[in-house]
Scaffold this active site. Structure first.
Site, PDB file in Angstrom:
ATOM      1  N   TRP A 188      29.843  92.719 -35.730  1.00 25.30           N
ATOM      2  CA  TRP A 188      30.056  93.440 -34.448  1.00 25.30           C
ATOM      3  C   TRP A 188      30.788  92.751 -33.795  1.00 25.30           C
ATOM      4  O   TRP A 188      31.836  93.572 -32.882  1.00 25.30           O
ATOM      5  CB  TRP A 188      28.358  93.281 -33.376  1.00 25.30           C
ATOM      6  CG  TRP A 188      29.217  93.088 -32.050  1.00 25.30           C
ATOM      7  CD1 TRP A 188      28.198  94.576 -31.292  1.00 25.30           C
ATOM      8  CD2 TRP A 188      29.328  92.183 -30.942  1.00 25.30           C
ATOM      9  NE1 TRP A 188      28.682  94.057 -29.857  1.00 25.30           N
ATOM     10  CE2 TRP A 188      29.598  92.803 -29.585  1.00 25.30           C
ATOM     11  CE3 TRP A 188      30.250  91.415 -31.320  1.00 25.30           C
ATOM     12  CZ2 TRP A 188      29.952  92.483 -28.118  1.00 25.30           C
ATOM     13  CZ3 TRP A 188      30.681  90.683 -29.943  1.00 25.30           C
ATOM     14  CH2 TRP A 188      30.879  91.156 -28.554  1.00 25.30           C
ATOM     15  N   HIS A 189      31.514  91.712 -34.260  1.00 23.90           N
ATOM     16  CA  HIS A 189      32.993  91.083 -33.820  1.00 23.90           C
ATOM     17  C   HIS A 189      34.480  91.513 -34.227  1.00 23.90           C
ATOM     18  O   HIS A 189      34.623  91.397 -34.032  1.00 23.90           O
ATOM     19  CB  HIS A 189      32.523  89.822 -34.565  1.00 23.90           C
ATOM     20  CG  HIS A 189      31.571  88.337 -33.358  1.00 23.90           C
ATOM     21  ND1 HIS A 189      30.399  88.511 -34.124  1.00 23.90           N
ATOM     22  CD2 HIS A 189      31.585  88.059 -32.401  1.00 23.90           C
ATOM     23  CE1 HIS A 189      29.511  87.440 -32.697  1.00 23.90           C
ATOM     24  NE2 HIS A 189      30.488  87.566 -32.051  1.00 23.90           N
ATOM     25  N   GLY A 190      33.958  91.760 -36.012  1.00 23.97           N
ATOM     26  CA  GLY A 190      35.166  92.685 -35.879  1.00 23.97           C
ATOM     27  C   GLY A 190      35.444  93.530 -37.086  1.00 23.97           C
ATOM     28  O   GLY A 190      34.179  93.116 -37.922  1.00 23.97           O
ATOM     29  N   PHE A 192      36.663  91.602 -28.966  1.00 27.28           N
ATOM     30  CA  PHE A 192      36.047  92.498 -29.890  1.00 27.28           C
ATOM     31  C   PHE A 192      35.516  93.883 -29.092  1.00 27.28           C
ATOM     32  O   PHE A 192      34.327  93.978 -29.237  1.00 27.28           O
ATOM     33  CB  PHE A 192      35.114  91.391 -30.213  1.00 27.28           C
ATOM     34  CG  PHE A 192      35.298  89.995 -30.690  1.00 27.28           C
ATOM     35  CD1 PHE A 192      36.418  90.245 -31.990  1.00 27.28           C
ATOM     36  CD2 PHE A 192      34.871  88.971 -30.434  1.00 27.28           C
ATOM     37  CE1 PHE A 192      36.499  89.123 -32.437  1.00 27.28           C
ATOM     38  CE2 PHE A 192      35.359  88.285 -30.882  1.00 27.28           C
ATOM     39  CZ  PHE A 192      36.681  87.817 -32.457  1.00 27.28           C
TER      40      PHE A 192
END
Length: 481
Positions: free
Chosen positions: A327-329, A481
């Site tokens: 989800w962060h990248g 993000f």
């Protein structure tokens, strides 16, 4: 227009005054004003994706109503799937397209293909990970009949676009935020003052603690090939504190700003470094994302795999945390970051302690030696794992860790006695001390029950620290993000 900028100060003062002096007659006026302000705020940050935000709002509003009003389960499911495809599709295209695109060509090259490719230039809309997860959760909750959809487009639009949380969260639940938006807000002196107090603490965390830590951590990470293991270890320590102070600082400011408008956002951090096991840590770290993943990924997956008992539970946990990392990248470093955190849960699963939560030194001034040992051990583990959050590739991450555990780890760190290191260490000590004292309260700087003179001494002291040691910062880490 970041919270720690002069632009935001110029923006928020007239907005606050107009909201309570001119638009406080009804919740309709309040919401119309908040929507206009939120649109302006997002457009100021990046006007190019304003149509995307508003389009997403309209489509999810419509889908929520269709899901609720459709009696047949099969047709109801179709509208939910359309919503899932639409929202996940936005993320996959804007955030992950190049990741999968490049991966596809790399697989072809493994099998002998000589095809070449050029990465597409796809701009990442600010806040897309946050507002997309919020609308996804909304549709799922409507489908599961846990909430009724908003019949009012104005209320729903404010729910999606509300400016304090649009860029970096918290990821709000409709069951908590929508009822507040539907009701007329009344100004409260106590709540507003507490909001200002939380903003002050968030500002201190960001521009004093996080930015001074960055002055030490960034040169070490950028020049890791030429540093000793002890210096690299010190760099990971300052980066771990930087990451926490940066994001918790933003969250505190967002929650504090929201309180000024009579709206309570959920707490996003609850002194996570005072945790004694990984499960407790994730109950206190980025809580809005963790609870979202637990409710919409882990719970249904673990239910599906329940017949496999502990193996199914482990698979569910690791899958969930891989997705947390991803989800962060769009980088394998985040996948490794999430994978490692998932693996750290395995001992808790076999010991049966995954759902236990220890409150460190509850009602006491100091923790026990056992608690101190557990907190330090967990912090070191988290700190080393954060290396993958910081570096640009998995290979660099492993090389960085390899260099830490070389013979040079016994050398004195090259920056140990620099004035920046000593001053920053003292500031971190004060930061941790205040959080320790307030660890059982609703937020990290809740001192409303203190003597008035002590409160003002605290405000002035922190303000002076900001003036003396504050550094300029144009953005927050989680904006990417």
């Amino acid at each position: 227009m970041v919270f720690n900028s002069l632009d935001f100060v110029v923006f928020i003062i007239p907005v606050f005054l107009l909201y309570w002096l001119v638009f406080s007659k009804s919740n309709i006026y309040q919401n119309l004003f908040l929507l206009a302000v939120s649109i302006f705020f997002y457009a100021w940050a990046d006007w190019r994706f304003l149509i995307l935000l508003l389009g997403s709002t309209l489509i999810n509003y419509y889908l929520g109503l269709k899901i609720y009003r459709t009696p047949e389960d099969r047709k109801k499911s179709i509208f939910l799937y359309i919503g899932l495809v639409f929202n996940v599709g936005l993320l996959l295209y804007f955030k992950y397209f190049n990741f999968f695109y490049e991966g596809f060509y790399e697989i072809l090259n493994v099998f002998g293909s000589t095809s070449t490719y050029n990465s597409l230039v796809i701009l990442l809309p600010l806040g897309i990970s946050f507002f997309t997860f919020q609308t996804l959760g909304y549709l799922i909750d409507v489908y599961n009949e846990e909430i009724e959809p908003s019949e009012n487009l104005l209320d729903f639009s404010v729910f999606v676009t509300f400016f304090p949380k649009i860029l970096s969260g918290p990821i709000e639940r409709a069951s908590s935020l929508l009822p507040q938006i539907k009701e007329k807000r009344v100004i409260s002196y106590e709540v507003s003052v507490d909001g200002l107090r939380q903003i002050l603490w968030g500002l201190f965390a960001k521009i004093v603690v996080a930015e001074n830590c960055a002055l030490i951590a960034n040169p070490i990470f950028n020049n890791y090939e030429n540093e000793s293991g002890s210096t690299l270890l010190l760099g990971t320590f300052f980066y771990a504190i930087q990451l926490y102070a940066d994001f918790s600082g933003y969250s505190n400011m967002a929650i504090g700003v929201s309180k000024l408008f009579g709206i309570q956002l959920m707490r996003n951090f609850s002194t996570p470094f005072f945790s004694t096991n990984i499960s407790d840590f994730w109950r206190k770290w980025h809580m809005s994302l963790t609870t979202w993943m637990m409710d919409y990924v882990f719970t249904p997956l673990s239910f599906t795999l329940r017949r496999h008992q502990k193996k199914g539970l482990i698979i569910s946990i690791i899958t969930t945390f891989v997705l947390v990392g991803f989800w962060h990248g769009a980088n394998w470093t985040f996948v490794v970051y999430g994978l490692l955190h998932g693996i750290y849960f395995i001992p808790l699963v076999f010991s049966g302690k995954m759902n236990t939560s220890e409150i460190v030194a509850k009602g006491k001034l100091l923790p026990s030696l056992k608690e101190v040992f557990k907190m330090i051990l967990l912090f070191v583990l988290i700190m080393l794992t954060d290396v993958f959050f910081r570096v640009e590739s998995v290979s660099v991450g492993f090389e960085y860790l390899k260099r830490i555990f070389s013979l040079s780890i016994i050398d004195l760190p090259s920056v140990l006695f620099s004035s920046t290191t000593l001053i920053t260490s003292a500031l971190i000590g004060f930061f941790i001390l205040v959080e320790w004292v307030n660890r059982e309260k609703k937020h990290d700087f809740e001192i409303g029950n203190y003597n008035i003179y002590l409160r003002w001494i605290s405000y002035i002291f922190i303000f002076v620290l900001i003036l003396i040691f504050g550094k300029s910062a144009e953005t927050f880490i989680y904006f990417q993000f």
